[in-house]
Design a protein around this motif. Sequence first.
Motif, mmCIF file in Angstrom:
data_model
loop_
_atom_site.group_PDB
_atom_site.id
_atom_site.type_symbol
_atom_site.label_atom_id
_atom_site.label_comp_id
_atom_site.label_asym_id
_atom_site.label_seq_id
_atom_site.Cartn_x
_atom_site.Cartn_y
_atom_site.Cartn_z
ATOM 1 N N LYS A 107 -1.330 -0.821 -0.957
ATOM 2 C CA LYS A 107 -0.432 -1.969 -0.838
ATOM 3 C C LYS A 107 0.814 -1.793 -1.702
ATOM 4 O O LYS A 107 1.929 -2.119 -1.273
ATOM 5 C CB LYS A 107 -1.164 -3.253 -1.236
ATOM 6 C CG LYS A 107 -2.104 -3.762 -0.162
ATOM 7 C CD LYS A 107 -3.063 -4.802 -0.684
ATOM 8 C CE LYS A 107 -2.386 -6.075 -1.099
ATOM 9 N NZ LYS A 107 -3.368 -7.127 -1.443
ATOM 10 N N GLU A 131 4.371 -1.779 -0.087
ATOM 11 C CA GLU A 131 5.266 -2.904 -0.338
ATOM 12 C C GLU A 131 6.549 -2.478 -1.046
ATOM 13 O O GLU A 131 7.599 -3.094 -0.859
ATOM 14 C CB GLU A 131 4.514 -3.989 -1.112
ATOM 15 C CG GLU A 131 3.489 -4.705 -0.229
ATOM 16 C CD GLU A 131 2.513 -5.572 -0.990
ATOM 17 O OE1 GLU A 131 2.631 -5.661 -2.245
ATOM 18 O OE2 GLU A 131 1.617 -6.164 -0.349
ATOM 19 N N MET A 159 0.389 -6.968 4.217
ATOM 20 C CA MET A 159 -0.935 -6.534 3.765
ATOM 21 C C MET A 159 -1.478 -7.384 2.632
ATOM 22 O O MET A 159 -2.520 -7.067 2.053
ATOM 23 C CB MET A 159 -0.873 -5.064 3.343
ATOM 24 C CG MET A 159 -0.540 -4.130 4.495
ATOM 25 S SD MET A 159 -0.442 -2.395 4.012
ATOM 26 C CE MET A 159 -2.140 -2.074 3.589
ATOM 27 N N ASP A 168 -7.612 -6.417 -2.899
ATOM 28 C CA ASP A 168 -7.189 -5.264 -3.691
ATOM 29 C C ASP A 168 -8.355 -4.356 -4.051
ATOM 30 O O ASP A 168 -8.178 -3.171 -4.306
ATOM 31 C CB ASP A 168 -6.511 -5.725 -4.993
ATOM 32 C CG ASP A 168 -5.153 -6.357 -4.751
ATOM 33 O OD1 ASP A 168 -4.625 -6.180 -3.638
ATOM 34 O OD2 ASP A 168 -4.628 -7.013 -5.659
ATOM 35 N N ASN A 183 5.250 -9.275 1.104
ATOM 36 C CA ASN A 183 3.812 -9.349 0.838
ATOM 37 C C ASN A 183 2.993 -9.854 2.020
ATOM 38 O O ASN A 183 1.759 -9.815 1.979
ATOM 39 C CB ASN A 183 3.548 -10.247 -0.370
ATOM 40 C CG ASN A 183 4.111 -9.674 -1.651
ATOM 41 O OD1 ASN A 183 4.255 -8.459 -1.776
ATOM 42 N ND2 ASN A 183 4.449 -10.532 -2.605
#
Length: 212
Positions: A98, A102, A126, A131, A123
Motif C-alpha cells: 500500500k 499510494e 487500497m 495492513d 487512500n
Amino acid sequence: MGSVENIAVEVEPKTGVSFPVKLADGKQLNSVGLRKKSLLGVGLYADNEKLKELMRTKIGKAPAKPTKEMYQVVVDGDVGLTLRMVIVYGSLTMNMVKKNHEDCLGTSIKKLNGGRKDDELTNKVMGGASDAIKLSAGSVIEVTKSPGYVLQTKGKAIVMHYLVVVFHMKDEVVSTVENELLSRAYFHMYFGDDPVDKEAKENFGMSLLSLF
C-alpha cells in the motif's frame, strides 16, 4: 478474476510470472512488465474493441511509433482497463504494498490535479485492505477501470505459514470508487511521462499501434 484454466498465458521473462492472455470479462492482455522499486509482476489488459474505436476517432491514422497523445487518449478515455499485479518473491505485508502504491498514485494525482495533493482520494484504492495481511508469492491484486470512471480493486491472497500454504483467500473486493480523477490518475502511473514500469508502457504502446 475468474479461473485461468485452459486459457493461454504470456510469461513475464524477468520473473517467470504467467498472465492469462484474456480475462473472464473479455479484456485482452496488451502488456506485461515488472514494477520498479517493488516485487510485483504486472499485466495490463484492455477492452481492445472499444480502445480501437477510441484510437481511430481521436488519432485517426496510425503514427510511426507510439506517441504521448496516444497514451493520453488511454488515460482520459472512458474505456475498460485492468491492471493485474502478482507478488513475485517472498512475502510482503499489505502495508508495504500500500505504501509503495499510494506514493506513486499520490504523485500521479498531483500531476493531474494542478499540483494539489489529495490524500483522501489516494487512500481510497487500497485503504480498505488490512495492513497486517502478508502476501506470499502468487498473491494477486487487480484494479479495473469500468465505463463511468469506476475503479474497483480486488485481491486474492496466498498466505504462507512455515513455508506451507495454509490459507488461499477467494477474490475479495477491497474498494469500488466512482471518480474520474482517480481513474485517470491510476493509469497515468503507467502511461504518463514517468511510468512506474517503462517497459510495460512501451509494450502497451506497440499493442496500440496494432489496433489501427
